[in-house]
Scaffold this active site. Structure first.
Site, PDB file in Angstrom:
ATOM      1  N   TYR A  46       0.850  -1.195   0.000  1.00  0.00           N
ATOM      2  CA  TYR A  46       0.000   0.000   0.000  1.00  0.00           C
ATOM      3  C   TYR A  46       0.881   1.240   0.000  1.00  0.00           C
ATOM      4  CZ  TYR A  46      -5.008  -0.838   0.369  1.00  0.00           C
ATOM      5  OH  TYR A  46      -6.308  -1.113   0.085  1.00  0.00           O
ATOM      6  N   GLU A  48      -0.441   4.889  -0.385  1.00  0.00           N
ATOM      7  CA  GLU A  48      -1.198   6.134  -0.564  1.00  0.00           C
ATOM      8  C   GLU A  48      -0.282   7.348  -0.473  1.00  0.00           C
ATOM      9  OE1 GLU A  48      -2.500   3.601   1.106  1.00  0.00           O
ATOM     10  OE2 GLU A  48      -4.698   3.672   1.079  1.00  0.00           O
ATOM     11  N   ASP A 193      -7.188  13.118 -25.096  1.00  0.00           N
ATOM     12  CA  ASP A 193      -7.259  11.719 -24.651  1.00  0.00           C
ATOM     13  C   ASP A 193      -6.653  10.895 -25.787  1.00  0.00           C
ATOM     14  OD1 ASP A 193      -7.903   9.092 -24.208  1.00  0.00           O
ATOM     15  OD2 ASP A 193      -9.976   9.476 -23.596  1.00  0.00           O
ATOM     16  N   THR A 220      -4.437   5.583 -21.706  1.00  0.00           N
ATOM     17  CA  THR A 220      -4.221   4.280 -21.107  1.00  0.00           C
ATOM     18  C   THR A 220      -2.777   3.888 -21.436  1.00  0.00           C
ATOM     19  OG1 THR A 220      -5.117   3.308 -23.106  1.00  0.00           O
ATOM     20  CG2 THR A 220      -6.592   3.434 -21.217  1.00  0.00           C
ATOM     21  N   LYS A 223      -2.476   0.078 -24.810  1.00  0.00           N
ATOM     22  CA  LYS A 223      -2.877  -0.098 -26.221  1.00  0.00           C
ATOM     23  C   LYS A 223      -1.614  -0.070 -27.089  1.00  0.00           C
ATOM     24  CE  LYS A 223      -7.555   1.631 -25.505  1.00  0.00           C
ATOM     25  NZ  LYS A 223      -7.768   2.387 -24.275  1.00  0.00           N
ATOM     26  N   ARG A 229      -2.289  -2.871 -18.209  1.00  0.00           N
ATOM     27  CA  ARG A 229      -3.547  -2.112 -18.199  1.00  0.00           C
ATOM     28  C   ARG A 229      -3.430  -1.038 -17.128  1.00  0.00           C
ATOM     29  NH1 ARG A 229      -6.562  -5.121 -21.485  1.00  0.00           N
ATOM     30  NH2 ARG A 229      -8.153  -3.526 -21.486  1.00  0.00           N
TER      31      ARG A 229
END
Ligand code: DSN
Length: 414
Positions: A46, A48, A193, A220, A223, A229
């Site tokens: 973790y 954060e 985008d 993203t 691609k 991903r």
């Protein structure tokens, strides 16, 4: 694996991927290094916060990983700031909207029916419930030219806070300078985008919107960029915007970042910096042109008249009398995966539209050149024109399997 049920499914999927040809333009194959980083023990952590400012202990190595990812992606896209934590493209877009807008503010993006993405204003999405979306379209569907005069008219009328360039089903280049000029007139922030074409921009074979003055790029990473991903948000040089975006990603809309994915993103960014990657991206474009030529020769209508990038949107219902769904199904049967897609002005329903969308990123990763791509396009049309002929379909399937065997999915790219 101890879980035999999942192991069996992973093996089956690996076989499907290796024996078939992947033409979904938003999919690709990642390197073994990207897979290793993505499946690494960073999944246990973790983190954060951001490097040097975390809320949990034990961050010596997560900080280094995230810093490397940021440094590499900024170099790749020639910008000053990057947030590499978005889980994917939709949260990346939402984080930008939430960073810069108040509820009810207006975003001007590409109309969904003309190639825009769901997150650019589809009524069922969360952003569309919070913000007001207005759209621009193509002026001429047969050439793909954007109606920049109308874009300007809508911008002057609706005073958007963000002007959004980008798409998930559009095959031509955008004139980024025109977007920037209109945004300056109305005082809007420019956001691109570039999820579909990020890899092509990183390689320098398509134009980088930052070169023309865009403020923000979202993307993203899986691609054309050929990473895990995930998502990214890049800010050209405005620190104030970059700070707002960081706050918006965390704690705004996400909790702990996925450090294993960020490690894999860093690996993919490193791979995209290598000279071989530029060769790959150049070939993606050449291969798309080779497929375009076959469709043109067979008089199949392509939205935009053809392609400048990695994808083609073909009106198979209008040209061949085969619906998008039928085309997707029959091509699946012979080992070619692509997706049905609405075309501009479509009168059919989205679950069985008039078009198919396909592209070359994945087959180019396998090593396909123009010759193989031309043959794949010929086989696609042969099958579509003879969708009820078992003999023809069986022969096509055999040829596709042998092409796939000849070009195995590579494990390393650099
Ligand atoms: N699902 C992606 C695509 O295929 O274009 C967009 O989110």
């Amino acid at each position: 694996m101890q879980d035999k049920q999942i192991e069996k499914l992973i093996k089956a999927e690996a076989k499907r991927q290796s024996e078939g040809l992947e033409l979904i333009p938003s999919e690709n194959y990642v390197s073994e290094d990207v897979l290793k980083a993505n499946g690494s023990i960073f999944t246990n952590k973790y983190s954060e916060g951001y490097p040097g400012r975390r809320y949990y202990g034990g961050q010596d190595f997560t900080d280094q990983v995230e810093r490397l990812a940021i440094e590499r992606v900024c170099k790749l896209f020639k910008c000053k700031f990057a947030n590499v934590q978005p889980h994917s493209g939709a949260p990346a877009n939402l984080a930008v909207y939430a960073a810069l807008l108040a509820p009810g503010d207006t975003i001007l993006g590409m109309d969904l029916s003309h190639g825009g993405h769901l997150t650019h204003g589809h009524p069922l999405t969360l952003p569309a419930k919070i913000y007001k979306f207005v759209g621009y379209k193509m002026k001429n569907i047969e050439t793909g030219e954007i109606d920049y005069e109308d874009l300007r008219r809508v911008a002057l009328e609706t005073k958007p806070k963000i002007i959004l360039a980008g798409f998930s089903a559009y095959s031509r280049n955008l004139d980024y300078k025109k977007f920037v000029a209109i945004a300056h007139e109305v005082g809007a922030v420019t956001m691109a985008d570039m999820a579909h074409i990020a890899g092509l921009i990183a390689a320098g074979v398509l134009r980088n919107p930052f070169q023309d003055g865009f403020d923000i790029i979202t993307s993203t990473t899986h691609k054309t960029l050929r990473g895990p991903r995930g998502g990214i948000i890049l800010t050209r040089d405005n620190e104030e915007i970059a700070k707002k975006i960081d706050k918006s990603v965390f704690p705004g809309i996400q909790g702990g970042p996925h450090m294993h994915t960020i490690a894999a993103k860093a690996v993919a960014f490193g791979e995209a910096m290598k000279p071989k990657y530029k060769k790959y991206a150049t070939q993606v474009l050449k291969n798309a042109k080779a497929m375009e030529a076959v469709f043109k020769k067979n008089n199949v209508r392509m939205i935009g008249g053809g392609t400048d990038n990695h994808l083609i949107l073909a009106d198979v219902f209008g040209s061949l009398g085969v619906t998008g769904k039928e085309a997707q199904t029959v091509l699946d049967e012979v080992g070619i995966t692509l997706n049905m897609n609405s075309v501009a002005g479509d009168t059919r329903k989205p679950m069985d539209p008039s078009g198919i969308r396909f592209g070359t990123p994945a087959i180019t990763t396998r090593g396909f050149k123009e010759k193989e791509c031309k043959r794949v396009a010929e086989l696609m049309l042969l099958v579509l024109k003879n969708k009820d002929n078992k003999k023809i379909k069986d022969a096509a399937h055999k040829e596709i399997k042998s092409l796939a065997k000849k070009f195995p999915i590579p494990k390393r790219f650099v």
